[in-house]
Enzyme design. Sequence first.
Site, mmCIF file in Angstrom:
data_model
loop_
_atom_site.group_PDB
_atom_site.id
_atom_site.type_symbol
_atom_site.label_atom_id
_atom_site.label_comp_id
_atom_site.label_asym_id
_atom_site.label_seq_id
_atom_site.Cartn_x
_atom_site.Cartn_y
_atom_site.Cartn_z
ATOM 1 N N CYS A 326 0.802 -1.146 -0.153
ATOM 2 C CA CYS A 326 0.143 0.013 -0.034
ATOM 3 C C CYS A 326 0.885 1.341 0.032
ATOM 4 C CB CYS A 326 -0.830 -0.065 1.244
ATOM 5 S SG CYS A 326 -1.493 1.534 2.078
ATOM 6 N N CYS A 329 1.095 3.561 3.309
ATOM 7 C CA CYS A 329 1.698 2.792 4.193
ATOM 8 C C CYS A 329 3.236 2.571 4.400
ATOM 9 C CB CYS A 329 1.082 1.405 4.265
ATOM 10 S SG CYS A 329 -0.747 1.141 4.342
HETATM 11 P P1 FAD Z 1 -1.980 -6.194 12.550
HETATM 12 O O1 FAD Z 1 -1.727 -4.811 13.220
HETATM 13 O O2 FAD Z 1 -1.636 -6.663 11.266
HETATM 14 O O3 FAD Z 1 -1.109 -7.217 13.366
HETATM 15 C C1 FAD Z 1 -0.910 -8.551 13.131
HETATM 16 C C2 FAD Z 1 -0.409 -9.324 14.494
HETATM 17 O O4 FAD Z 1 0.717 -8.720 15.062
HETATM 18 C C3 FAD Z 1 -1.874 -9.509 15.478
HETATM 19 O O5 FAD Z 1 -2.699 -10.302 15.154
HETATM 20 C C4 FAD Z 1 -0.945 -9.461 16.805
HETATM 21 O O6 FAD Z 1 -0.586 -10.810 17.000
HETATM 22 C C5 FAD Z 1 0.315 -9.043 16.371
HETATM 23 N N1 FAD Z 1 0.589 -7.449 17.151
HETATM 24 C C6 FAD Z 1 -0.367 -6.504 16.576
HETATM 25 N N2 FAD Z 1 0.188 -5.260 17.228
HETATM 26 C C7 FAD Z 1 1.502 -5.547 18.167
HETATM 27 C C8 FAD Z 1 2.218 -4.768 18.736
HETATM 28 N N3 FAD Z 1 2.113 -3.426 18.681
HETATM 29 N N4 FAD Z 1 3.342 -5.643 19.002
HETATM 30 C C9 FAD Z 1 3.493 -6.796 18.898
HETATM 31 N N5 FAD Z 1 2.647 -7.590 18.270
HETATM 32 C C10 FAD Z 1 1.653 -6.899 17.730
HETATM 33 N N6 FAD Z 1 -2.735 0.123 7.571
HETATM 34 C C11 FAD Z 1 -3.345 1.599 7.605
HETATM 35 O O7 FAD Z 1 -4.794 1.338 7.412
HETATM 36 N N7 FAD Z 1 -2.859 2.571 7.506
HETATM 37 C C12 FAD Z 1 -1.538 2.591 7.406
HETATM 38 O O8 FAD Z 1 -0.948 3.913 7.263
HETATM 39 C C13 FAD Z 1 -0.750 1.297 7.634
HETATM 40 N N8 FAD Z 1 0.542 1.324 7.745
HETATM 41 C C14 FAD Z 1 1.423 0.226 7.766
HETATM 42 C C15 FAD Z 1 2.759 0.096 7.743
HETATM 43 C C16 FAD Z 1 3.035 -1.049 7.697
HETATM 44 C C17 FAD Z 1 4.691 -0.963 7.726
HETATM 45 C C18 FAD Z 1 2.441 -2.204 7.601
HETATM 46 C C19 FAD Z 1 3.345 -3.668 7.670
HETATM 47 C C20 FAD Z 1 1.171 -2.250 7.715
HETATM 48 C C21 FAD Z 1 0.498 -1.158 7.652
HETATM 49 N N9 FAD Z 1 -0.982 -1.053 7.765
HETATM 50 C C22 FAD Z 1 -1.553 0.158 7.658
HETATM 51 C C23 FAD Z 1 -1.519 -2.308 8.009
HETATM 52 C C24 FAD Z 1 -1.667 -2.247 9.605
HETATM 53 O O9 FAD Z 1 -0.658 -2.252 10.074
HETATM 54 C C25 FAD Z 1 -2.310 -3.627 9.848
HETATM 55 O O10 FAD Z 1 -1.682 -4.754 9.452
HETATM 56 C C26 FAD Z 1 -4.104 -3.994 9.420
HETATM 57 O O11 FAD Z 1 -4.633 -2.795 9.692
HETATM 58 C C27 FAD Z 1 -4.669 -4.931 9.956
HETATM 59 O O12 FAD Z 1 -4.587 -5.063 11.452
HETATM 60 P P2 FAD Z 1 -4.672 -6.348 12.279
HETATM 61 O O13 FAD Z 1 -5.683 -5.828 13.474
HETATM 62 O O14 FAD Z 1 -5.168 -7.544 11.597
HETATM 63 O O15 FAD Z 1 -3.259 -6.604 13.023
#
Ligand code: FAD
Length: 400
Positions: A326, A329
């Site tokens: 994205c 991101c």
């Molecule tokens: P995710 O945030 O994807 O987390 C995946 C797993 O990691 C979780 O199930 C949990 O087990 C673990 N986890 C979660 N948080 C933590 C933590 N703080 N410490 C340790 N473990 C953890 N999305 C946007 O909408 N806007 C953005 O600007 C954006 N920027 C991004 C930048 C990067 C570099 C990446 C890799 C992703 C970005 N995303 C962004 C996507 C976003 O970070 C999430 O991946 C997405 O929203 C799905 O979230 P989720 O709740 O499934 O868990």
Amino acid sequence: CENTKPTGPIDTTMCDYETVESVNSDLFSNIHELVKMPFFKYFQVDLYRDCPFWDEYGSCNNPSCAITTVDESEVPLKWRARALSKVDALVEDRHELPGCYYRDSDFCWLDDNTEGDYYDLTLVPERFTGYSGPEAHRIWRTIYEENCFGLSEFSLMDGKAPAAVTLPETMTDVLREDGADSNDQCLEKRVYYKVISGLHASISTHICAEYLNQTTGEWGPNLHCFVTRIASHPERLQYIYFNTVLLLRAVSRLGPYLSAYDYCSTGTRQDDVETKEILSNVISIAQKAGRFDESVLFRGENANVLKEEFKAHFRNVTRIMDCVGCDKCRLWGKIQTTGIATALKVLFELDEKALNPHSNANLLQRAEVVALLNTLHRFSESLEAVNKFRQMWADMSSTE
Ligand code: FAD
């Protein structure tokens, strides 16, 4: 959500936590202005490099993922010219890799500032984009499983489930480094994990703070998102504070260097004067709250080996950003990993002599300075958002 009701203050083990709380609103108001200044708002980066780790990394077709570039002619000439003229000076130091390189002291792969588009960061706020699912999870999983010394939340908790949940009113034990984590990982590895997890938590906080309600089409804070992603894992919130302190410490150490930097974009020096005024406020705050003692790290028998490993992992994290599917991101991922890498370099690689602006004026590239201050802005803004979520939680609880 039942478990996220505040249960009173968190144990106070160090004063730094409260210090951050007490300075953040001042910090935020200053740094929010700073990043609007011409020097700090234009960032050049090549967002379209191949992902070096896997072939298929998806893309985000959601309009919220898209970003717009600015025409190079809008960027003050001086920085364009400076970027180009720097290339020759850096050629000798760089490792053979098209488009980016690292010096031995770097914690990240840097762009060589001759490729890529310019972005006006004030026009592309980090917020909800809809990028999620297996592609986004693969990035985070790769970071934690392959580039985090094998640490994850699970291993840090000795395999136990997360503790009962509280949405904290005050943060008081962010820097409880010694003996606080129930495992035998060394301090450096735990610091590394906190940096990564804190970055992830800060990104999640921005997503929740500016969330798109896909039913109504309205943007706004989403308390449920914050509770499930952050507040129900108190340590994630603590790591946002931890990163803030680390970045503040780097800014504090860089104080004289940043004060001597040339921010003039127009030739009238007006930008320079204004930028330096605001920056000096940020530096004063950093001197108060940036209490991180880097001298206790990388001291043991295998310090050099460990530091090289630490660097190699973090460099990999900066390269993994090329795999983020994205655009917006990826842009903010690159800025923030570069900003943190710059802070790590300042803390763990550079002594006072190296930081001397007179003897070492070319110590940092413009991109590193811009990334460092913009990253601090991201974390400070996350802490502001946390306060708003606390208020929302309190309001909601009082009407129940
Ligand atoms: P995710 O945030 O994807 O987390 C995946 C797993 O990691 C979780 O199930 C949990 O087990 C673990 N986890 C979660 N948080 C933590 C933590 N703080 N410490 C340790 N473990 C953890 N999305 C946007 O909408 N806007 C953005 O600007 C954006 N920027 C991004 C930048 C990067 C570099 C990446 C890799 C992703 C970005 N995303 C962004 C996507 C976003 O970070 C999430 O991946 C997405 O929203 C799905 O979230 P989720 O709740 O499934 O868990």
